[in-house]
Write an enzyme that holds these catalytic residues in place. Structure first.
Site, mmCIF file in Angstrom:
data_model
loop_
_atom_site.group_PDB
_atom_site.id
_atom_site.type_symbol
_atom_site.label_atom_id
_atom_site.label_comp_id
_atom_site.label_asym_id
_atom_site.label_seq_id
_atom_site.Cartn_x
_atom_site.Cartn_y
_atom_site.Cartn_z
ATOM 1 C CD GLU A 50 -1.755 -2.338 1.717
ATOM 2 O OE1 GLU A 50 -0.560 -2.590 2.027
ATOM 3 O OE2 GLU A 50 -2.670 -3.166 1.900
ATOM 4 C CG PHE A 112 -10.235 -8.882 11.259
ATOM 5 C CD1 PHE A 112 -8.992 -9.278 11.751
ATOM 6 C CD2 PHE A 112 -10.460 -8.940 9.885
ATOM 7 C CE1 PHE A 112 -8.003 -9.726 10.885
ATOM 8 C CE2 PHE A 112 -9.477 -9.390 9.020
ATOM 9 C CZ PHE A 112 -8.243 -9.782 9.519
ATOM 10 C CD GLN A 113 -7.689 -6.678 7.601
ATOM 11 O OE1 GLN A 113 -8.562 -6.432 6.778
ATOM 12 N NE2 GLN A 113 -6.524 -7.220 7.276
ATOM 13 C CE LYS A 162 -17.216 -5.959 2.977
ATOM 14 N NZ LYS A 162 -16.587 -7.253 3.293
ATOM 15 C CG MET A 474 22.944 12.093 3.963
ATOM 16 S SD MET A 474 24.178 13.159 3.212
ATOM 17 C CE MET A 474 23.290 13.805 1.795
#
Lengths: 563, 156
Positions: A50, A112-113, A162, A474
């Site tokens: 993602e 969940f999630q 959802k 760096m």
């Protein structure tokens, strides 16, 4: 028209003219993906992470100037996207990120999630929405696009539960946006602009200080006109590289921590800073109390909060760079003789002759700066250059011959390693006619290396040039300069076989150790038109110079480092 | 740089997340909140957030600009000419000298608001400085609990 929330999302994207969506499906966003499956108006690119989806949308936005769109699911899908949001936020990139959320009835139950996406993203979005009623969805979609691209642009998150994407509601996509609390001002105050013009006419050593805002407002042409008309020299920040065109005689260089001697001295000696779309970042100013001590400051910015944030400003102008500069040109027309600032220009030219950007080339080992110059020579203006973060980024900014805005894409504000490759994917999708080259390091490339799979699946031929010094370069450089060479956790000698890795993911790999091999590899990569990793072995202990040590005065530059 | 105290009113859309945007801004940018009150504005969908803050002039200017920048902010008022009031509730044992306490509280626009079993509750509404004086003056009556309300302000 009656339709589901998921359909509304697709219809809105179509209405906004979105051609490409980058994303990754999951439970809470599945309804929308089901509608994506059924439509043919825009393509969806399945990245393999993602974070990469958001960076790709970001790269697309930076390369094209349009709003980038990414889509993710709830919970970890969203949290993976946060770095992408923050990256876009810091560089003011217009982006829409649509995330799934657990159903309304489950919000707040640690489902969940489930994660509080609007809560997490608040500090790194321009605005965000949690859709709690399908009746609001069309308006929110419309507002989100408007907010993302208007005023000072930025990322906007729309978090959609959802059950809302499943619900049927009335869909009329609003034609106009009316947010009473959000009215960005573009015009610039005429009286202030006139005063600024008078200050320019009166100045002896004026300097154009150009920032990323110039790119965002597509003001490149106006800026060049202003410079041409007044013959005022210009310095660019990291975010503005390409605005003037490096061959323009009025272009002095990039300023800041790794800016050129002439640029930093110009800033230190100017009597009038004309700041256009820049924000006096600490990497640009060095020690503030020593910064530009002889200068009055004209500060033009679309975001009033940028003005007076770090330095006191004599001529504050809130407005769109493009519009304000056009007005400045009107006021200055015929008012400035071309030789007005000649002595100043000659002085800066002498500084550039005295301490040009340079490096010691070698026949034994490739120098990273040579590689960048070489890409410039071989591909030049046909390329869009993206980069990751570190030494390679600074060398690319210093040594690549940029000649237009939006040719240079990098994470300047947040400094996100792993940005370059997915951003290159997005840039290439947005500008398929350009050669897109990601100049990266052996540290950065591994953060989002999984996108080799995306690039090979969709046949997006991004060329990754890894300037491989087997160090987190760096940080290693700072350890050399400031930590008595205690190289704590920066030795990256243990590496994958990049050629085999590229191959395993459906791309091409090249090991490059000589100049001849590099030319050959680049030629081959451009002909083959496939995603590739070019593993270029470069000298290990090269340093980025000049360097203004952190917190030091801008005019106190390390010009060389002797061991 | 010298720190100044400022009372700032922020007129915002009355939305669920707007207080989080405002308080998050103060937390994230390291600004100081001395008190914060929020209530809906009658008729309409706006709320007023009144914030008392402290900082250098540069910081105060940044605070107002950053508040203005929030998409849900309609207006930011940096008060100079204002009437400001704060409320305080104090609980005492009714073994204390009630008539003294009553006299004291009425000097600060207040009085006894509740008498319960064993305790009395007193309120006062006045400028913050005076509320502080009131609290200090009540000290000798052994207050059991002190609840301050934060400031509300209105332009003169």
């Amino acid at each position: 028209m009656k339709m589901s929330g998921a359909q509304m999302v697709c219809e809105a994207l179509i209405a906004e003219g979105v051609k490409t969506v980058f994303g990754y499906p999951g439970g809470a966003i599945m309804n929308v993906y089901d509608e994506i499956y059924k439509q043919k108006s825009f393509e969806h690119i399945l990245t393999r992470h993602e974070q990469a989806a958001v960076h790709a949308a970001d790269g697309y936005a930076r390369a094209t100037g349009e709003v980038g769109v990414a889509m993710v699911t709830s919970g970890p899908g969203f949290t993976n996207a946060v770095t992408g949001l923050a990256t876009a936020y810091m560089d003011s990139i217009p982006l829409i990120v649509i995330s799934g959320q657990v159903p309304l009835s489950l919000i707040g139950t640690d489902a969940f999630q489930e994660i509080d996406a609007v809560g997490i993203s608040r500090p790194c979005t321009k605005h965000n929405y949690l859709v709690d009623d399908i009746a609001n969805l069309p308006r929110i979609l419309k507002e989100a696009f408007f907010i993302a691209k208007s005023g000072r642009p930025g990322p906007v998150l729309i978090d959609i539960p959802k059950d809302i994407t499943a619900e049927i509601g009335d869909f009329v996509y609003p034609k106009e946006v009316n947010i009473p609390t959000y009215k960005p001002s573009y015009k610039g105050n005429d009286r202030q602009i006139k005063k600024a013009a008078e200050a320019i006419i009166a100045a002896k050593k004026p300097l154009l200080y150009l920032g990323g805002g110039v790119v965002l407002s597509n003001a490149g042409d106006e800026i060049r006109k202003l410079a041409q008309l007044t013959q005022i020299p210009a310095v660019e920040t990291l975010m503005a590289r390409g605005v003037m065109g490096d061959t323009n005689p009025l272009f002095i260089g990039m300023l800041g921590m790794h800016g050129s001697y002439a640029s930093n001295m110009a800033m230190s000696e100017t009597d009038l800073i004309i700041s256009l779309g820049a924000r006096f970042d600490d990497r640009v100013t060095g020690k503030l109390s020593e910064f530009a001590r002889y200068a009055d400051i004209i500060h033009v910015d679309i975001d009033p909060a940028n003005i007076g944030k770090l330095v006191d400003v004599d001529y504050p102008i809130v407005g769109d760079i493009n519009k304000v500069v056009a007005k400045l040109i009107n006021f200055l027309q015929g008012e400035v003789k071309p030789d007005r600032y000649q002595a100043w220009r000659e002085m800066l030219a002498r500084y550039n002759e005295l301490h040009p950007l340079s490096y010691q080339d070698s026949d034994d080992i490739l120098k990273p700066q040579w590689v960048i110059e070489r890409i410039g020579k071989l591909v030049g203006e046909d390329a869009i250059i993206t980069s990751d973060v570190g030494q390679h980024q600074m060398w690319a900014a210093q040594f690549y011959p940029f000649d237009r805005p939006r040719q240079w894409i990098n994470s300047g504000g947040l400094g996100t390693m792993g940005f370059g490759f997915p951003a290159a994917l997005g840039a290439k999708r947005g500008c398929p006619d350009k050669v897109v080259i990601n100049i990266t390091g052996d540290g950065s490339i591994l953060m989002n290396i999984q996108e080799l799979v995306t690039a090979s699946e969709y046949k997006i031929p991004v060329i990754n040039v890894i300037l491989n010094n087997h160090y987190l370069g760096m940080v290693r450089q700072w350890q050399t300069f400031f930590y008595d060479k205690r190289y704590s956790e920066t030795d990256l000698s243990h590496q994958p076989d990049f050629v085999a890795l590229a191959k395993a993911c459906g791309g091409i790999g090249y090991n490059v150790t000589t100049k001849a091999e590099f030319d050959e590899a680049l030629k081959d990569a451009m002909e083959k038109n496939q995603v590739c990793l070019m593993n270029v072995a470069v000298s290990r202990l090269e340093n980025v110079l000049p360097m203004v040590p952190s917190g030091g005065a801008l005019y106190n530059m390390l010009l060389e480092y002797k061991d | 740089m010298q720190e100044v105290r400022r009372v700032i009113s922020v007129i915002v859309m009355n939305e669920s997340s707007v207080l989080a945007w405002v308080s998050g801004l103060f937390a994230g940018r390291g600004y100081n909140i001395e008190s914060l009150t929020v209530a809906p504005i009658p008729r309409g969908n706006l709320s007023r957030i009144t914030i008392v803050t402290k900082g250098s002039n540069r910081v105060i200017e940044q605070i107002t600009k950053q508040l203005n920048k929030l998409v849900s902010t309609l207006k930011v008022i940096e008060h100079e000419e204002m009437v400001e009031k704060e409320m305080v509730l104090i609980k005492f044992s009714n073994q204390e000298n009630i008539s003294d306490i009553q006299a004291l509280s009425s000097a600060y626009n207040g009085g006894i608001v509740n008498v319960g079993e064993g305790v009395i509750i007193v309120m006062a509404a006045d400028e913050s400085k005076r509320i502080e004086n009131f609290i200090a003056a009540t000290h000798r009556y052994n207050p059991i609990e002190v609840v301050r309300g934060g400031i509300v302000a209105i332009e003169r």
